[in-house]
Design a protein around this motif. Structure first.
Motif, mmCIF file in Angstrom:
data_model
loop_
_atom_site.group_PDB
_atom_site.id
_atom_site.type_symbol
_atom_site.label_atom_id
_atom_site.label_comp_id
_atom_site.label_asym_id
_atom_site.label_seq_id
_atom_site.Cartn_x
_atom_site.Cartn_y
_atom_site.Cartn_z
ATOM 1 N N LYS A 14 0.317 -8.373 8.295
ATOM 2 C CA LYS A 14 0.696 -7.142 8.996
ATOM 3 C C LYS A 14 -0.463 -6.160 8.902
ATOM 4 O O LYS A 14 -0.932 -5.829 7.812
ATOM 5 N N TYR A 161 14.891 -8.490 7.388
ATOM 6 C CA TYR A 161 13.589 -8.199 6.763
ATOM 7 C C TYR A 161 13.822 -7.510 5.425
ATOM 8 O O TYR A 161 14.255 -6.361 5.390
ATOM 9 N N GLY A 166 4.551 -2.503 -0.819
ATOM 10 C CA GLY A 166 3.836 -1.849 -1.916
ATOM 11 C C GLY A 166 4.228 -2.344 -3.293
ATOM 12 O O GLY A 166 3.532 -2.069 -4.274
ATOM 13 N N GLY A 189 8.534 -9.096 2.789
ATOM 14 C CA GLY A 189 7.234 -8.432 2.681
ATOM 15 C C GLY A 189 7.220 -7.489 1.501
ATOM 16 O O GLY A 189 8.209 -6.817 1.208
ATOM 17 N N GLY A 191 3.980 -6.430 -1.704
ATOM 18 C CA GLY A 191 3.255 -6.670 -2.946
ATOM 19 C C GLY A 191 2.646 -8.051 -3.107
ATOM 20 O O GLY A 191 2.244 -8.411 -4.215
ATOM 21 N N VAL A 210 2.197 -10.366 4.653
ATOM 22 C CA VAL A 210 1.170 -9.857 3.732
ATOM 23 C C VAL A 210 0.483 -8.665 4.392
ATOM 24 O O VAL A 210 -0.044 -8.786 5.505
ATOM 25 N N GLY A 211 0.501 -7.521 3.713
ATOM 26 C CA GLY A 211 -0.034 -6.300 4.312
ATOM 27 C C GLY A 211 -1.196 -5.699 3.546
ATOM 28 O O GLY A 211 -2.366 -6.058 3.746
HETATM 29 C C1 1GP Z 1 4.795 -4.013 4.824
HETATM 30 O O1 1GP Z 1 6.216 -5.847 4.300
HETATM 31 C C2 1GP Z 1 4.912 -5.496 4.582
HETATM 32 O O2 1GP Z 1 5.651 -3.634 5.862
HETATM 33 C C3 1GP Z 1 3.929 -6.017 3.569
HETATM 34 O O3 1GP Z 1 3.992 -5.320 2.347
HETATM 35 O O4 1GP Z 1 1.853 -4.084 2.332
HETATM 36 O O5 1GP Z 1 3.075 -4.555 0.193
HETATM 37 O O6 1GP Z 1 1.929 -6.402 1.447
HETATM 38 P P1 1GP Z 1 2.633 -5.066 1.533
#
Ligand code: 1GP
Length: 239
Positions: A14, A161, A166, A189, A191, A210-211
């Motif tokens: 993401k 979802y 974070g 999603g 961490g 993964v963000g």
């Molecule tokens: C954010 O779910 C996503 O909307 C991913 O989370 O940024 O903590 O990887 P992270």
């Protein structure tokens, strides 16, 4: 499992249109073997920064979807669109308010065959999305399962979802959520910043998102793709 356009996705990056990412880093992400890129963010998303990021991702073949969280950020040209509906808030604005406002404006232009609602359950109190939406992040297991059933069985939403953005979530709860789902695809999603966590999340959920780590440790982010592939290879091998 539904046969939707995103139903084969196991690993997704993401990307936040508001955050800087070099061309080299973007190329590595797009060529990593991930199944898709979702463009979305909790704040600072504009038409301009969304178009800009979309056109940069479009140089690659990877699927690219937009999470439409503001009207300003609704941009045509993506492969697919997700519309979040926050389930664990009592602020109607985030359940149906903004969505119906958006539909008043753009309802006739929505590519419905490539648009899906996401039932968001936000579980990290520190996440921007939790603060913004007033999410009740303190759900116990019973409360979580009730929300999952509401999304999957009552509302028949195609995606549930579990959002820990974070922070890394409780994989036992994620597995429990998955065990009661009948039709939806379970996105997880939050961490995931190394291969071990990606592996655990890939075992617990249908789709791993993964963000943040993309912006803090690109190599670690890339390693999550391989970790998810290994889970699937092992599962195929076993049977
Ligand atoms: C954010 O779910 C996503 O909307 C991913 O989370 O940024 O903590 O990887 P992270």
């Amino acid at each position: 499992m539904n046969g939707a356009w995103y139903s084969g996705w196991r690993h997704v990056f993401k990307l936040d249109p508001e955050r800087e990412l070099s061309d080299e880093a973007l190329e590595a992400i797009c060529m990593s073997g991930t199944d898709a890129i979702i463009v979305g963010g909790s704040s600072g998303v504009t038409f301009e920064n969304t178009v800009d990021l979309m056109s940069r991702i479009r140089r690659y073949e990877v699927d690219c979807a937009l999470e439409v969280s503001t009207m300003e950020g609704a941009v045509p040209g993506f492969d697919g669109y997700f519309v979040p509906i926050v389930l664990n808030t009592d602020r109607a604005e985030w359940i149906n308010g903004r969505q119906t406002e958006g539909l008043k404006e753009y309802g006739t232009f929505v590519p419905w065959e490539s648009t899906a609602a996401q039932g968001y359950i936000i579980l990290n109190a520190e996440a921007t999305a939790a603060k913004l939406t007033g999410a009740d992040t303190g759900l116990d297991e019973e409360g979580l399962i009730a929300h999952v059933r509401m999304a999957d069985r009552l509302m028949r939403l195609p995606v549930v979802y579990l959002e820990y953005s974070g922070s890394y979530g409780d994989m036992r709860l994620v597995k429990r959520a998955r065990s009661v789902i009948e039709g939806a695809r379970l996105f997880y999603g939050g961490g995931i910043d190394n291969g071990v966590k990606a592996r655990e999340a890939a075992i617990a959920a249908h789709t791993v998102i993964v963000g943040n780590v993309v912006y803090s440790d690109l190599e670690a982010a890339l390693s999550t793709v391989e970790a998810v592939r290994e889970v699937d290879l092992a599962a195929n091998f076993e049977g």
